[in-house]
Design a protein around this motif. Structure first.
Motif, PDB file in Angstrom:
ATOM      1  N   GLN A   1       0.278  -0.622   0.014  1.00  0.00           N
ATOM      2  CA  GLN A   1      -0.235   0.364  -0.145  1.00  0.00           C
ATOM      3  C   GLN A   1       0.570   1.440   0.094  1.00  0.00           C
ATOM      4  O   GLN A   1       1.514   1.002   0.567  1.00  0.00           O
ATOM      5  N   VAL A   2       0.930   1.852  -0.865  1.00  0.00           N
ATOM      6  CA  VAL A   2       1.453   3.592  -1.323  1.00  0.00           C
ATOM      7  C   VAL A   2       0.997   5.015  -0.638  1.00  0.00           C
ATOM      8  O   VAL A   2      -0.533   4.542  -0.360  1.00  0.00           O
ATOM      9  N   GLN A   3       1.645   5.408   0.326  1.00  0.00           N
ATOM     10  CA  GLN A   3       1.348   6.073   1.505  1.00  0.00           C
ATOM     11  C   GLN A   3       2.132   7.738   1.156  1.00  0.00           C
ATOM     12  O   GLN A   3       2.580   7.791   0.554  1.00  0.00           O
ATOM     13  N   LEU A   4       1.109   8.092   0.746  1.00  0.00           N
ATOM     14  CA  LEU A   4       1.735   9.722   0.460  1.00  0.00           C
ATOM     15  C   LEU A   4       0.802  10.831   1.278  1.00  0.00           C
ATOM     16  O   LEU A   4       0.065  10.796   1.483  1.00  0.00           O
ATOM     17  N   VAL A   5       2.387  11.018   2.956  1.00  0.00           N
ATOM     18  CA  VAL A   5       1.728  11.602   3.468  1.00  0.00           C
ATOM     19  C   VAL A   5       2.283  13.477   3.647  1.00  0.00           C
ATOM     20  O   VAL A   5       3.589  13.634   3.727  1.00  0.00           O
ATOM     21  N   GLU A   6       1.255  14.386   3.743  1.00  0.00           N
ATOM     22  CA  GLU A   6       1.691  15.722   3.775  1.00  0.00           C
ATOM     23  C   GLU A   6       2.233  17.190   4.672  1.00  0.00           C
ATOM     24  O   GLU A   6       0.998  16.069   6.007  1.00  0.00           O
ATOM     25  N   SER A   7       2.281  17.449   4.306  1.00  0.00           N
ATOM     26  CA  SER A   7       2.384  18.826   5.999  1.00  0.00           C
ATOM     27  C   SER A   7       2.819  20.013   5.488  1.00  0.00           C
ATOM     28  O   SER A   7       3.611  20.174   4.124  1.00  0.00           O
ATOM     29  N   GLY A   8       3.123  21.161   5.756  1.00  0.00           N
ATOM     30  CA  GLY A   8       3.740  21.690   6.276  1.00  0.00           C
ATOM     31  C   GLY A   8       2.687  23.174   5.276  1.00  0.00           C
ATOM     32  O   GLY A   8       3.031  24.447   5.432  1.00  0.00           O
ATOM     33  N   GLY A   9       1.452  22.951   5.186  1.00  0.00           N
ATOM     34  CA  GLY A   9       0.175  24.391   4.596  1.00  0.00           C
ATOM     35  C   GLY A   9       0.222  24.750   6.002  1.00  0.00           C
ATOM     36  O   GLY A   9       0.171  24.354   7.601  1.00  0.00           O
ATOM     37  N   GLY A  10      -0.727  25.733   5.741  1.00  0.00           N
ATOM     38  CA  GLY A  10      -1.256  27.135   6.239  1.00  0.00           C
ATOM     39  C   GLY A  10      -1.481  28.224   6.008  1.00  0.00           C
ATOM     40  O   GLY A  10      -1.502  28.743   4.874  1.00  0.00           O
ATOM     41  N   LEU A  11      -1.589  29.332   7.015  1.00  0.00           N
ATOM     42  CA  LEU A  11      -1.914  31.102   6.045  1.00  0.00           C
ATOM     43  C   LEU A  11      -0.445  31.254   6.279  1.00  0.00           C
ATOM     44  O   LEU A  11      -0.404  31.778   8.226  1.00  0.00           O
ATOM     45  N   VAL A  12      -0.813  31.823   5.366  1.00  0.00           N
ATOM     46  CA  VAL A  12       0.536  32.779   5.623  1.00  0.00           C
ATOM     47  C   VAL A  12      -0.111  34.219   5.042  1.00  0.00           C
ATOM     48  O   VAL A  12      -0.575  34.539   3.684  1.00  0.00           O
ATOM     49  N   GLN A  13       0.872  35.772   4.909  1.00  0.00           N
ATOM     50  CA  GLN A  13       0.751  37.029   4.099  1.00  0.00           C
ATOM     51  C   GLN A  13       1.166  37.058   2.980  1.00  0.00           C
ATOM     52  O   GLN A  13       2.740  35.623   2.443  1.00  0.00           O
ATOM     53  N   ALA A  14       0.622  37.171   2.152  1.00  0.00           N
ATOM     54  CA  ALA A  14       1.316  37.281   0.620  1.00  0.00           C
ATOM     55  C   ALA A  14       3.013  37.975   0.718  1.00  0.00           C
ATOM     56  O   ALA A  14       3.271  38.913   1.340  1.00  0.00           O
ATOM     57  N   GLY A  15       3.892  37.552   0.038  1.00  0.00           N
ATOM     58  CA  GLY A  15       4.612  37.796   0.227  1.00  0.00           C
ATOM     59  C   GLY A  15       5.729  36.336   0.774  1.00  0.00           C
ATOM     60  O   GLY A  15       7.011  36.395   0.942  1.00  0.00           O
ATOM     61  N   GLY A  16       5.269  36.137   1.508  1.00  0.00           N
ATOM     62  CA  GLY A  16       5.468  35.269   2.230  1.00  0.00           C
ATOM     63  C   GLY A  16       5.773  33.731   1.667  1.00  0.00           C
ATOM     64  O   GLY A  16       5.879  33.316   0.710  1.00  0.00           O
ATOM     65  N   SER A  17       6.672  32.675   2.368  1.00  0.00           N
ATOM     66  CA  SER A  17       7.057  31.282   1.989  1.00  0.00           C
ATOM     67  C   SER A  17       6.232  30.221   2.759  1.00  0.00           C
ATOM     68  O   SER A  17       6.027  30.404   4.537  1.00  0.00           O
ATOM     69  N   LEU A  18       5.821  29.042   2.580  1.00  0.00           N
ATOM     70  CA  LEU A  18       5.908  27.581   3.166  1.00  0.00           C
ATOM     71  C   LEU A  18       6.678  26.319   2.321  1.00  0.00           C
ATOM     72  O   LEU A  18       7.110  26.738   1.297  1.00  0.00           O
ATOM     73  N   ARG A  19       7.390  25.287   3.253  1.00  0.00           N
ATOM     74  CA  ARG A  19       7.267  24.497   2.603  1.00  0.00           C
ATOM     75  C   ARG A  19       6.189  23.591   2.666  1.00  0.00           C
ATOM     76  O   ARG A  19       6.277  22.913   4.009  1.00  0.00           O
ATOM     77  N   LEU A  20       6.432  22.948   1.922  1.00  0.00           N
ATOM     78  CA  LEU A  20       5.192  21.526   2.233  1.00  0.00           C
ATOM     79  C   LEU A  20       6.597  20.588   1.512  1.00  0.00           C
ATOM     80  O   LEU A  20       7.574  20.110   1.244  1.00  0.00           O
ATOM     81  N   SER A  21       5.729  19.633   2.505  1.00  0.00           N
ATOM     82  CA  SER A  21       6.919  18.242   2.963  1.00  0.00           C
ATOM     83  C   SER A  21       5.662  16.775   2.403  1.00  0.00           C
ATOM     84  O   SER A  21       4.637  17.317   2.750  1.00  0.00           O
ATOM     85  N   CYS A  22       6.421  15.651   1.703  1.00  0.00           N
ATOM     86  CA  CYS A  22       5.495  14.582   1.341  1.00  0.00           C
ATOM     87  C   CYS A  22       5.977  13.608   2.085  1.00  0.00           C
ATOM     88  O   CYS A  22       7.256  13.646   0.807  1.00  0.00           O
ATOM     89  N   VAL A  23       6.127  12.892   2.527  1.00  0.00           N
ATOM     90  CA  VAL A  23       6.813  11.427   2.683  1.00  0.00           C
ATOM     91  C   VAL A  23       6.012  10.393   2.637  1.00  0.00           C
ATOM     92  O   VAL A  23       4.768   9.829   2.093  1.00  0.00           O
TER      93      VAL A  23
END
Length: 115
Positions: A1-23
């Protein structure tokens, strides 16, 4: 069974940064391509970026020069570094993996960019 688990989303102001991860369960080398799609309300799901087994990357035009996809083979993880975020980047981001004709999806992580 293949599983993909994301994390790292959220709320940010315009011009900001986020990093998403997928294990990824198992080695990322087992897949022809791994990447990210996104879906905004009342819009179709669209490809954001992918990285192939050989390390080739591609991006939708709207995120070029702002987003960077990368992977850590040891950690079986794919990342999406998102800089200079815009309100139009607001969407649910899904990790995606393809192995020949089989496609796999994560559960999605919400990214909201406020103006």
């Amino acid at each position: 069974q293949v599983q993909l688990v994301e994390s790292g989303g959220g709320l940010v102001q315009a011009g900001g940064s986020l990093r998403l991860s997928c294990v990824v369960s198992g080695s990322t080398a087992n897949f022809n391509a791994i990447g990210w799609y996104r879906q905004a309300p009342v819009k179709p799901r669209e490809l954001v970026s992918t990285i192939s087994t050989g390390g080739n990357t591609n991006y939708v035009d709207s995120v070029k020069c702002r987003f960077t996809i990368s992977r850590d083979i040891v950690k079986n993880t794919v990342y999406l570094q998102m800089n200079s975020l815009k309100p139009e980047d607001t969407a649910v981001y899904y990790c995606y993996a393809r192995r020949f004709v089989d496609h796999y999806w994560g559960q999605g992580t919400q990214v909201t960019v406020s103006s």
